[in-house]
Design an enzyme around this catalytic site. Structure first.
Site, mmCIF file in Angstrom:
data_model
loop_
_atom_site.group_PDB
_atom_site.id
_atom_site.type_symbol
_atom_site.label_atom_id
_atom_site.label_comp_id
_atom_site.label_asym_id
_atom_site.label_seq_id
_atom_site.Cartn_x
_atom_site.Cartn_y
_atom_site.Cartn_z
ATOM 1 N N HIS A 1 -1.348 1.586 -4.072
ATOM 2 C CA HIS A 1 -2.060 3.146 -3.886
ATOM 3 C C HIS A 1 -1.089 4.062 -4.878
ATOM 4 C CE1 HIS A 1 -3.989 1.764 -0.023
ATOM 5 N NE2 HIS A 1 -4.726 1.532 -1.023
ATOM 6 N N ASP B 1 6.157 4.552 -1.361
ATOM 7 C CA ASP B 1 7.377 4.947 -1.664
ATOM 8 C C ASP B 1 8.006 3.897 -2.495
ATOM 9 O OD1 ASP B 1 8.221 2.588 0.100
ATOM 10 O OD2 ASP B 1 7.730 3.698 1.896
ATOM 11 N N CYS C 1 -2.315 18.751 -22.613
ATOM 12 C CA CYS C 1 -3.543 19.354 -22.740
ATOM 13 C C CYS C 1 -3.377 20.667 -21.945
ATOM 14 C CB CYS C 1 -4.631 18.603 -22.122
ATOM 15 S SG CYS C 1 -4.577 17.843 -20.528
ATOM 16 N N PRO D 1 4.014 -4.386 15.627
ATOM 17 C CA PRO D 1 4.226 -4.301 17.213
ATOM 18 C C PRO D 1 2.815 -4.282 17.877
ATOM 19 C CG PRO D 1 5.510 -2.641 16.028
ATOM 20 C CD PRO D 1 4.588 -3.491 14.909
ATOM 21 N N GLN E 1 0.865 -1.341 -0.036
ATOM 22 C CA GLN E 1 -0.058 -0.032 0.063
ATOM 23 C C GLN E 1 0.990 1.039 0.052
ATOM 24 O OE1 GLN E 1 -3.228 -0.557 3.287
ATOM 25 N NE2 GLN E 1 -1.840 -1.870 3.610
ATOM 26 N N ASN E 2 2.114 1.100 0.226
ATOM 27 C CA ASN E 2 2.965 2.332 0.445
ATOM 28 C C ASN E 2 3.230 2.911 -1.119
ATOM 29 O OD1 ASN E 2 3.153 1.470 2.869
ATOM 30 N ND2 ASN E 2 5.114 0.399 2.962
HETATM 31 P P1 OAD Z 1 -1.430 2.860 9.190
HETATM 32 O O1 OAD Z 1 -0.590 4.326 9.452
HETATM 33 O O2 OAD Z 1 -2.875 2.935 9.182
HETATM 34 O O3 OAD Z 1 -0.808 1.913 9.872
HETATM 35 C C1 OAD Z 1 0.433 1.423 10.154
HETATM 36 C C2 OAD Z 1 0.604 -0.080 11.017
HETATM 37 O O4 OAD Z 1 1.869 -0.171 11.061
HETATM 38 C C3 OAD Z 1 -0.019 0.228 12.301
HETATM 39 O O5 OAD Z 1 -0.937 -1.095 12.781
HETATM 40 C C4 OAD Z 1 1.330 0.134 13.195
HETATM 41 O O6 OAD Z 1 1.099 -0.502 14.524
HETATM 42 C C5 OAD Z 1 2.266 -0.690 12.348
HETATM 43 N N1 OAD Z 1 3.787 -0.228 12.561
HETATM 44 C C6 OAD Z 1 4.467 0.746 13.152
HETATM 45 N N2 OAD Z 1 5.550 0.535 13.229
HETATM 46 C C7 OAD Z 1 5.831 -0.980 12.680
HETATM 47 C C8 OAD Z 1 6.945 -1.578 12.492
HETATM 48 N N3 OAD Z 1 8.269 -1.041 12.557
HETATM 49 N N4 OAD Z 1 6.906 -2.733 12.011
HETATM 50 C C9 OAD Z 1 5.737 -3.258 11.586
HETATM 51 N N5 OAD Z 1 4.595 -2.610 11.874
HETATM 52 C C10 OAD Z 1 4.534 -1.417 12.385
HETATM 53 O O7 OAD Z 1 -0.999 2.508 7.588
HETATM 54 P P2 OAD Z 1 -1.390 1.645 6.330
HETATM 55 O O8 OAD Z 1 -2.236 0.466 6.983
HETATM 56 O O9 OAD Z 1 -0.287 1.396 5.565
HETATM 57 O O10 OAD Z 1 -3.732 5.295 1.832
HETATM 58 O O11 OAD Z 1 -2.602 2.719 5.770
HETATM 59 C C11 OAD Z 1 -3.358 2.141 4.664
HETATM 60 C C12 OAD Z 1 -3.339 3.318 3.785
HETATM 61 O O12 OAD Z 1 -4.263 4.415 4.711
HETATM 62 C C13 OAD Z 1 -2.219 3.918 3.234
HETATM 63 O O13 OAD Z 1 -1.768 3.352 2.151
HETATM 64 C C14 OAD Z 1 -2.739 5.324 2.861
HETATM 65 C C15 OAD Z 1 -3.578 5.679 4.164
HETATM 66 O O14 OAD Z 1 -4.426 6.481 4.068
HETATM 67 C C16 OAD Z 1 -3.505 5.925 0.529
HETATM 68 O O15 OAD Z 1 -2.467 6.937 0.564
HETATM 69 C C17 OAD Z 1 -4.500 5.856 -0.342
#
Ligand code: OAD
Length: 251
Positions: A121, A106, A157, A221, A103-104
């Protein structure tokens, strides 16, 4: 971290014909890229997505949105892949069928060496015409443009360019999504890393995989919406858990 869990994860990887990896913002956290929903440092704790990450926000104030993404792009370009990214790239070398679905936005998986990465995404590094004038997406290479406006104009455009990322209310890139569904239905093992599991359709992929009889491993975590579905959970940062699992695979 329990050694028995590490060995179990390594065994499940060995036994799997197809391994799918689903990553979220947590996978890049140890690279210094902020997650979205961390209560203090998360992007959505500090910025309002409605003002920055919707088509309406861009229509209202293209420069504000462009500058915010330029800032994020800058942050990512200064970041380096962390040991979790490298471990996943190593996994691809050890096991012949590994696909990363992220979903990243980067490019840290690719910079670590992963070759098969599905971006659900979009990508921060890409830019496209906001009018999609030459079809979806109309990708534009900024380096080839003389216009340095913020945002620059589409050379076809004249519509403002925008980052090639998915905003709230927008559909995901169809080819990426269809491939992700297919892999989720056909993998034997899905490793879910660093996602809150709050955003669909990405969050449905582990459920689809489990319904198709895949095993689920979660590395996070904290607990997420997907934790109750996981067969094995590592409550450890991915930069620590993943290298240990890969090490166990190589023994
Ligand atoms: P979130 O910010 O919602 O969740 C990040 C998750 O990573 C949390 O559950 C943390 O506990 C976990 N986390 C933090 N540090 C970590 C580590 N070192 N190792 C493993 N896990 C860790 O991010 P996403 O679930 O990616 O969408 O968010 C989903 C989407 O929401 C994103 O792609 C973005 C956002 O709106 C768009 O931009 C379309």
């Amino acid at each position: 971290m329990d050694d028995a869990h590490i060995l179990t994860a390594a065994n499940w990887i060995r036994q799997a014909q197809q391994v799918a990896v689903l990553t979220g913002a947590g996978a890049s956290k140890e690279s210094g890229v902020p997650t979205f929903r961390d209560a203090l440092e998360g992007l959505w704790a500090q910025y309002d997505p409605a003002q920055l990450a919707t088509p309406e926000a861009f229509a209202r104030d293209p420069k504000l949105v462009w500058d915010w993404y330029a800032w994020r792009r800058d942050k990512v370009s200064q970041a380096q892949p962390n040991p979790g990214h490298y471990a996943l790239a190593e996994l691809e070398r050890i096991h012949s069928n590994v696909i990363v679905i992220t979903q990243n936005v980067d490019d840290l998986h690719e910079r670590a060496g992963s070759r098969d990465v599905i971006h659900l995404h979009g990508r921060l590094a890409g830019n496209k015409c906001s009018a999609e004038c030459q079809g979806s997406p109309t990708l534009i290479d900024l380096a080839a443009l003389e216009d340095e406006g913020k945002p620059p104009a589409c050379p076809h455009c004249g519509a403002p360019l925008r980052p090639d990322v998915v905003w709230f209310g927008e559909a995901l890139p169809q080819a990426a999504l269809q491939r992700a569904y297919h892999i989720s239905q056909h993998c034997d093992l899905m490793v879910v890393i660093g996602t809150s599991g709050l955003v669909t359709p990405a969050a449905t992929l582990p459920i689809i995989a489990k319904q198709s009889n895949a095993r689920l491993i979660e590395i996070n975590p904290d607990d997420s919406m997907l934790t109750p579905h996981a067969h094995l959970k590592f409550s450890t940062p991915s930069g620590i858990a993943l290298p240990r699992i890969i090490e166990a695979l190589q023994i």
